[in-house]
Design a protein around this motif. Structure first.
Motif, PDB file in Angstrom:
ATOM      1  N   ASN A  96       1.152  -1.289  -0.427  1.00 35.89           N
ATOM      2  CA  ASN A  96       0.213  -0.248   0.252  1.00 35.89           C
ATOM      3  C   ASN A  96       0.555   1.312   0.330  1.00 35.89           C
ATOM      4  OD1 ASN A  96      -2.561  -1.106  -0.179  1.00 35.89           O
ATOM      5  ND2 ASN A  96      -2.141  -1.663   2.246  1.00 35.89           N
ATOM      6  N   LYS A  97       1.491   1.342   1.048  1.00 34.86           N
ATOM      7  CA  LYS A  97       3.098   2.453   0.764  1.00 34.86           C
ATOM      8  C   LYS A  97       3.109   2.320  -0.457  1.00 34.86           C
ATOM      9  CE  LYS A  97       6.608   4.535   3.622  1.00 34.86           C
ATOM     10  NZ  LYS A  97       7.721   3.263   4.215  1.00 34.86           N
ATOM     11  N   GLY A  98       3.670   1.596  -1.322  1.00 40.46           N
ATOM     12  CA  GLY A  98       4.650   1.209  -2.539  1.00 40.46           C
ATOM     13  C   GLY A  98       3.503   1.957  -3.525  1.00 40.46           C
ATOM     14  N   LEU A  99       1.955   1.568  -3.479  1.00 41.90           N
ATOM     15  CA  LEU A  99       0.879   2.055  -4.126  1.00 41.90           C
ATOM     16  C   LEU A  99       1.019   3.911  -4.041  1.00 41.90           C
ATOM     17  CD1 LEU A  99      -1.265  -0.621  -4.594  1.00 41.90           C
ATOM     18  CD2 LEU A  99      -0.018  -0.169  -6.284  1.00 41.90           C
ATOM     19  N   GLN A 100       1.063   4.220  -2.727  1.00 42.95           N
ATOM     20  CA  GLN A 100       0.862   5.609  -2.887  1.00 42.95           C
ATOM     21  C   GLN A 100       1.826   6.495  -2.926  1.00 42.95           C
ATOM     22  OE1 GLN A 100       0.008   5.617   1.556  1.00 42.95           O
ATOM     23  NE2 GLN A 100      -2.040   4.566   1.255  1.00 42.95           N
ATOM     24  N   VAL A 143       2.703   7.023 -10.399  1.00 39.78           N
ATOM     25  CA  VAL A 143       1.100   6.017 -11.615  1.00 39.78           C
ATOM     26  C   VAL A 143       0.678   5.264 -11.020  1.00 39.78           C
ATOM     27  CG1 VAL A 143       0.551   5.627 -13.771  1.00 39.78           C
ATOM     28  CG2 VAL A 143       2.125   8.043 -13.813  1.00 39.78           C
ATOM     29  N   VAL A 144      -0.925   4.607 -11.199  1.00 42.24           N
ATOM     30  CA  VAL A 144      -1.661   3.764 -10.653  1.00 42.24           C
ATOM     31  C   VAL A 144      -1.960   3.094 -11.896  1.00 42.24           C
ATOM     32  CG1 VAL A 144      -2.804   1.920  -9.469  1.00 42.24           C
ATOM     33  CG2 VAL A 144      -1.672   3.698  -8.226  1.00 42.24           C
ATOM     34  N   VAL A 145      -2.027   1.735 -12.408  1.00 42.45           N
ATOM     35  CA  VAL A 145      -2.478   0.944 -13.422  1.00 42.45           C
ATOM     36  C   VAL A 145      -2.745  -0.063 -13.273  1.00 42.45           C
ATOM     37  CG1 VAL A 145      -2.184   0.201 -16.162  1.00 42.45           C
ATOM     38  CG2 VAL A 145      -1.002   1.845 -15.491  1.00 42.45           C
ATOM     39  N   LYS A 203      -2.930  -4.962 -10.170  1.00 45.07           N
ATOM     40  CA  LYS A 203      -2.995  -2.952  -9.928  1.00 45.07           C
ATOM     41  C   LYS A 203      -1.607  -2.866  -9.675  1.00 45.07           C
ATOM     42  CE  LYS A 203      -5.308   0.053  -6.634  1.00 45.07           C
ATOM     43  NZ  LYS A 203      -6.180  -0.606  -5.575  1.00 45.07           N
ATOM     44  N   THR A 204      -0.680  -2.071 -10.579  1.00 46.02           N
ATOM     45  CA  THR A 204       0.852  -1.563 -10.778  1.00 46.02           C
ATOM     46  C   THR A 204       1.165  -0.369 -10.322  1.00 46.02           C
ATOM     47  OG1 THR A 204       1.062  -3.746 -11.755  1.00 46.02           O
ATOM     48  CG2 THR A 204       3.191  -2.301 -11.786  1.00 46.02           C
ATOM     49  N   GLY A 205       1.691  -0.080  -9.080  1.00 45.29           N
ATOM     50  CA  GLY A 205       2.599   1.498  -9.355  1.00 45.29           C
ATOM     51  C   GLY A 205       3.521   1.445  -9.920  1.00 45.29           C
ATOM     52  N   SER A 236       5.732  -0.766  -6.751  1.00 45.84           N
ATOM     53  CA  SER A 236       4.446  -1.926  -6.234  1.00 45.84           C
ATOM     54  C   SER A 236       3.740  -2.334  -6.670  1.00 45.84           C
ATOM     55  CB  SER A 236       3.869  -1.045  -5.145  1.00 45.84           C
ATOM     56  OG  SER A 236       3.119  -1.407  -4.315  1.00 45.84           O
ATOM     57  N   GLU A 237       3.049  -4.027  -6.380  1.00 47.32           N
ATOM     58  CA  GLU A 237       2.369  -4.539  -7.020  1.00 47.32           C
ATOM     59  C   GLU A 237       1.551  -5.219  -6.296  1.00 47.32           C
ATOM     60  OE1 GLU A 237       3.441  -7.197 -10.404  1.00 47.32           O
ATOM     61  OE2 GLU A 237       3.415  -5.510 -11.862  1.00 47.32           O
ATOM     62  N   GLU A 238       0.189  -5.672  -6.717  1.00 49.54           N
ATOM     63  CA  GLU A 238      -1.153  -5.414  -5.945  1.00 49.54           C
ATOM     64  C   GLU A 238      -1.411  -7.738  -7.242  1.00 49.54           C
ATOM     65  OE1 GLU A 238      -3.912  -4.110  -2.594  1.00 49.54           O
ATOM     66  OE2 GLU A 238      -5.258  -4.673  -4.665  1.00 49.54           O
TER      67      GLU A 238
END
Lengths: 286, 155, 782
Positions: free
Chosen positions: C174-178, C182-184, C299-301, C310-312
């Motif tokens: 989550n921190k990484g995504l924040q 850009v988030v894809v 979901k990639t940041g 970051s990736e979820e």
């Protein structure tokens, strides 16, 4: 594995018709490439199979006046080897080339293909556009009818109990006519057609007297003629605007079933226009 | 229903009884023990059952044994002469056109029929001849190479 | 005397003559006296209670020996979770599940009797999509999930349809995504597909009156079959014999157990008789295992420069009615889902979910094609969003020496050179020799795309390979292994490895062709592209042992110490005087002194290889030493799309793979090209199509479309082998057989995207979907 049945290989037409008339559920065996598949699956279980490959009346390709008469036992490879077919009805050659594969073409017959009455059959739209007639024989005699009336629905024909398809007759086209068959399929090898068109152009070089016939396969319960498109194109100069109109018109009234394994209704409707345009590009060149 | 049939299989006369509903494929395998003829689908789609009937390649799964009355059948077992392999068999080995081997006999028979029809087949004719044969292993590249190499070797 | 190496030589396959003459024996060719024939009645319902199975009319048919149902069957089989009865017991869970079996004196009899069996069902609500099956109130397929045995590294969740949940946690996603610029986020789908091996599954089971169970089967894993059947039926392993002849294509679909439990169970009703079942092509779809079936969300940041922070990832596998191998693929796909990239923050949740469809099992690529479809499409979408060259984006993030992968393994140069593979593919694509039409048609557009890949063997932590070596009096060598030959060329490659280790001509080496668990040494399974490496190692060790024994015999004959003796080409010799030598043939069976006394005796070498250090994944973080080795590579596609018909023409397909030492170049290329075409099927035409009631509608080769010669013959294939040796492999050979399938689909999708700006998120990519998407784009513009 097939389920047991009685097999007969009659020597002549009279014997054949007697067998077809007497037995309750008989299946006619010609090439076997449709029949044996259905029997193996168990979707049909005929107690009697009548092998008609010995019948001379159903063999051979010959002119009868102004009509080319093909025996119902003509195989697809026979068709490919026929000079008359190459010369006069090249769209039949186009269709035969993509039908099945070499081994299947060696056995599969034109008659079997017609009687199987699959809307997307390779011979379907070509024979429709050629205004072919079928010659049927039963114990009560012989009759002829247009192939368009013969096909009545998916897998359904006007063949009466005890009747046999013996010949398919195609009227000669005027000198200089051109024709082609195009289809879409899922893979580039052996495949059934997802959708197909057969186009004949009579008097290609003279727009005023030019007649364009178009037949469509796999978009309706039987192969059909696109009469309104033919009317639209008759005697007209083929411009890109006209072709665009054609592509819209050809879809009118088409409601292909949603349950096809081969293509969606939307794709089929789109493709009959595209394929017809592609056919015209080839046939009207030069 | 039983029928007595007479035919030649791999050069030998055969006279025997078959049931109406026995396919040529089943007859060749179960009665004549020619196990090189394979069943891949039973629908004529894969080509593994291909044999030559009067010189032409056919899908033996879609032919009844009784239909082969008075005919000449050639299966893969009839190709080699003792240890001397047919050029196609040799080429399939040399070009790496064999992997699991299940499609191989049918393919070789189809290719043999092609070379009997056309001694120097064009690329299009080669593709037409094998067009209805499925292979899941090779990707077809080496199969085409094998057939081309035999065609090239011919005078 | 230097001998040419047997490595890197394209010798003819050792089984080729058998296969081109029709002499190669597959299970359907085996003829045993008094064989009885089996036919199976299968469920017509996707989910239902079995009310009644009426067999009495079938039992009356003359020639019927037995009719068997699954009622009261106490046995459960599986590969990692033991949840599958050989025949349905009280309920059916998919259309096609065996409900009854007829055993008759002929196939005709069995077929006739089969037609007379009537089954009454009480339908239950069914669920086909894992997204629905995982929902809280979904109909439950396995009420008894809590009671099943399973391998400890898996985590089924009783009370749900989840038979495994693999979790991977690294860093703080989550921190990484924040922190990302850009988030894809996208969803991807890979449908169920069929292996469609040319040879149908077949098994013959014989319960001998002496209590032994004998099995002949088209099975990739004879020892697994033995273990499975012995365990379930409560038999000593030594009482179960499994024999495997040539296999006509496996691709994972014949690994673990498939129809063996069914046939063995039914055959108990006909003790003393071999009972034979060969599946029809229809049964090949619903009567064994399918592959893939993955719904994914990723979901990639990323930072503006393309660095992935970051990736979820969430993966849902529609695993079918039983866990089979899907349970393991859930983990394999899970830990490969990020693709071959270094991502500091990762959260992966991969679920195996029961659905009322045929079980999903091992399928060539084993989770990697599913994962890379998603990962390599996602990279392309990211590149598009950031307006960065997709090659640059990949090279910015790929695993390199020093990187740490998704589950904590540190990469080094010995793992292979992914960067170089990418560069090779790019170079090949840029060469761009156009095949076929060079005419520019307005309605045809051309594009290229790449997709990288990595694959490790996803296998048991103690997957063992064993081999023995013994000699004839003339010095020819018998090598016994437990791996099977399904077309991949194992026997040939292993002969070359044995010859290399023995320093003898390969013509002197014979590898057994039939695997018999009574006779052959143990092999965990012939899967995971790992045979050349693992069995090669085992053979090399067996050879080492044999040579040591030979040295000792020679030493005794010469009155020296064995340390003074060297192994040379087909001989042993005295190091300080090489002219004093003995051919292997004169030592390998022992020697006799001039006065007749015996020295030593027949030499037998044994070797074993088990990859060391593999661990189970941590149940919370998914971290661990999960991969015994890696093979990296990159694939590229050059395609032309016809905008009128939607037709996708692949013009070139390229694979660059760091495969280490190539033992047999023609065979190796054959594996990679074969794999590319196999992958082409999933990319462009293969998909299992279900009816709303859960029937497979296209259970025939007429409507399940695999690549044909026509599809492949218009493609130019290029294979580039890089050669970073695998340190753990005796001659450095790395796994390579499945890898060509892994990134074909995303490479083609990326090329289509480049050519047309159409983006595919689900497979297969067909002409009609191209036309559909083009229309949607047009509609959006209006």
């Amino acid at each position: 594995m097939l389920r047991p049945f009685d097999y007969f290989h009659p020597n002549d037409m009279a014997e054949t018709l007697t067998l077809l008339d007497q037995e309750d559920e008989t299946s006619v065996l010609a090439g076997g490439t449709d029949l044996l598949v259905k029997m193996r699956r168990g979707s049909i279980r005929p107690p009697v199979v009548v092998d008609i490959k010995g019948l001379e009346e159903c063999q051979g390709i010959r002119w009868e006046g102004d009509r080319l008469s093909l025996g119902s036992l003509t195989t697809f490879n026979d068709l490919l080897r026929s000079q008359e077919a190459h010369k006069h009805f090249p769209l039949l050659i186009d269709a035969a080339r993509v039908m099945g594969c070499y081994e299947v073409r060696e056995r599969a017959t034109l008659g079997g293909n017609v009687v199987n009455a699959s809307p997307g059959a390779e011979s379907g739209s070509p024979l429709a556009v050629l205004e072919a007639q079928v010659v049927l024989k039963g114990r009560r005699g012989e009759r002829q009818m247009s192939i368009g009336h013969f096909w009545q629905g998916v897998g359904k024909t006007d063949l009466a109990p005890g009747e046999l398809l013996v010949r398919i007759v195609i009227p000669r086209l005027p000198e200089g006519s051109r024709s082609t068959y195009l289809r879409r399929s899922r893979v580039q090898g052996m495949d059934l057609a997802s959708v197909n068109v057969a186009v004949v152009v009579i008097n290609p070089r003279l727009p005023e007297s030019r007649e364009i016939r178009v037949a469509l396969g796999a978009v309706a319960p039987t192969p059909i003629r696109a009469r309104e498109v033919e009317t639209l194109l008759r005697g007209q100069e083929i411009t890109s605007s006209l072709l665009s109109q054609m592509r819209d018109k050809i879809q009118e009234g088409l409601a292909p079933r949603t349950t096809s394994l081969r293509a969606t209704p939307g794709y089929k409707k789109e493709m009959v226009g595209v394929l017809t345009e592609m056919a015209l590009e080839v046939l009207l060149k030069g | 229903m039983k029928h007595t049939i007479n035919l030649r299989v791999n050069g030998e006369e055969v006279t025997t009884d078959v049931k109406s509903h026995r396919t040529l494929l089943e007859f060749l395998r179960d009665q004549l023990h020619l196990m090189g003829v394979k069943e891949g689908c039973g629908d004529g789609e894969c080509g593994a059952c291909t044999v030559l009937l009067n010189g032409e390649p056919v899908r033996s799964c879609l032919i009844l044994a009784v239909e082969a009355q008075n005919s000449e059948i050639l299966t893969i077992e009839g190709l080699a002469e003792g240890e001397k392999l047919h050029p196609l068999q040799r080429a399939f080995i040399d070009q790496g056109a064999v992997q699991c081997g299940f499609c191989t006999p049918g393919l070789i028979m189809g290719a043999k029929a092609l070379l009997d029809r056309h001694s120097h087949p064009t690329e299009e004719q080669i593709r037409e001849a094998i067009g209805g044969h499925l292979c899941r292993c090779t990707g077809y590249e080496t199969i085409l190479q094998a057939i081309r190499s035999v065609a090239k070797m011919r005078p | 005397m230097a001998e040419k190496s047997w490595l890197g030589r394209s010798i003819a396959r050792v089984d080729a003559v058998d296969k081109v003459t029709g002499a190669a024996e597959y299970v359907a060719d085996i003829r045993l006296p008094n064989t009885l024939h089996m036919k199976v009645v299968r469920s017509t319902q996707a989910h239902a209670h079995i009310v009644k199975v009426d067999t009495h009319r079938a039992e009356q048919v003359h020639g019927v020996v037995a009719v068997v149902t699954g009622q009261n069957c106490p046995y459960l089989f599986g590969s990692c979770i033991f949840d599958q009865p050989p025949m349905a017991t009280h309920k059916v869970r998919f259309v096609g599940e065996p409900v009854a079996a007829v055993i008759g004196r002929s196939r005709d009899v069995a077929l006739e009797a089969m037609d007379l069996i009537r089954v009454k069902y009480e339908p239950l609500p069914a669920v086909f999509d894992p997204q629905q099956a995982i929902a809280p109130k979904a109909p439950l397929l396995h009420e008894g999930l809590g009671q099943y045995r399973y391998v400890p590294s898996f985590h089924p969740q009783p009370g749900t349809n989840i038979f495994h949940h693999y979790k991977l946690r690294k860093g703080d996603v989550n921190k990484g995504l924040q922190q990302a610029d850009v988030v894809v986020e996208n969803r991807y789908q890979f449908p169920h597909i069929s292996h469609a091996q040319l040879e149908p599954h077949g098994t013959i089971a014989l319960w001998e009156r002496n209590g032994q169970l004998k099995i002949w089967s088209s099975a990739q894993s004879p020892f697994f079959v033995r273990h499975s059947l012995a365990g379930a039926f409560g038999l000593p392993h030594a009482q179960v014999k499994v024999v495997v002849p040539y296999i006509g294509g496996g691709f994972g679909g014949k690994s673990d157990v498939t129809i063996e439990p069914l046939v063995a169970y039914a055959a108990r009703a006909a003790v003393g008789y071999p009972v034979r079942l060969i599946l029809t092509r229809e049964e090949m779809f619903s009567g064994t295992v399918l592959g893939r079936g993955c719904w994914a969300r990723i979901k990639t940041g990323v930072q503006k420069d393309g660095t992935i922070l970051s990736e979820e990832i969430e993966l849902l596998f529609g695993g079918g009615a039983y866990g089979d191998c899907c349970i393991n693929i859930v983990a394999g796909a899970g830990h490969n889902a990020p693709g071959p990239y270094e991502i500091p923050n990762l959260k992966v949740d991969s679920y195996g979910v029961y659905t009322n469809t045929p079980p999903v099992g091992a399928y060539r690529g084993y989770g990697h094609p599913e994962a890379h479809w998603m990962a390599e499409r996602q990279m392309e979408m990211i590149a598009q969003k950031l307006k960065i060259n997709p090659v640059t984006l990949r090279r910015r993030n790929i695993l390199r020496p020093g990187s740490v992968n998704a589950f904590g393994q540190k990469m080094d140069a010995s793992h292979g050179d992914l960067d170089k593979c990418i560069q090779q593919v790019v170079h090949e694509l840029q060469k761009g020799t156009v095949r076929g039409s060079s005419k520019k048609a307005a309605h045809k557009v051309r594009g290229t795309g790449i997709a990288a890949f990595m694959k490790s063997p996803v296998m048991a932590t103690n997957a063992a390979s064993c081999a023995t070596v013994n000699f004839g009096e003339d010095g020819t060598v018998n090598v016994l292994v437990g791996c099977t030959e399904m077309g991949q060329g194992s026997f040939t490659v292993l002969s070359q490895i044995a010859a290399e280790a023995l320093k003898v001509p390969v013509e002197k080496v014979k590898i057994n062709r039939i695997i018999d668990t009574d006779v052959n040494p143990y092999e965990w399974q012939t899967v995971a592209s790992s045979t050349t490496w693992k069995v090669g190692n085992a053979i090399a060790r067996a050879v080492g042992q044999a040579i040591q024994q030979i040295k000792e015999i020679a030493a005794e004959a010469w009155g020296v110490s064995s340390e003074e003796i060297e192994h040379g080409p087909d001989r042993v010799f005295l190091r300080k005087n090489p002219k004093k030598f003995l051919p292997l043939s004169s030592v390998a069976m022992g020697r006799v002194k001039p006065d007749g006394q015996a020295i030593g005796g027949p030499v037998v070498g044994y070797g074993r290889f088990v990859p060391q250090g593999l661990t189970y994944p941590d149940p919370e973080t998914g971290q661990g030493n999960l991969a015994a080795e890696w093979t990296f590579g990159c694939q590229g596609a050059d395609v032309e799309v016809d905008l009128r018909t939607g037709h996708i023409q692949v013009i070139r397909l390229i694979t660059a793979i760091d495969a280490g030492q190539i033992v047999n170049p023609i065979l190796a290329r054959g594996q990679v090209v074969g794999a590319m075409v196999y992958g082409l099927g999933a990319a462009l035409s293969e998909k299992v199509i279900y009816s709303p009631e859960g029937w497979i509608r296209n259970d025939s080769l007429t409507d399940y479309k695999v690549p044909t010669p026509g599809d492949a013959s218009s493609i130019e294939f290029k294979v580039v082998f890089l050669d970073t040796p695998l340190p753990d492999s005796v001659y450095g050979a790395r796994p390579l057989a499945e890898h060509g399938t892994v990134s074909v689909a995303p490479a083609i999708a990326n090329a289509i995207g480049h050519a047309t700006e159409i983006q595919f998120f689900a497979l297969p990519m067909t002409a009609e979907r191209v036309v559909e998407k083009l229309k949607m784009k047009e509609d959006r513009r209006c």
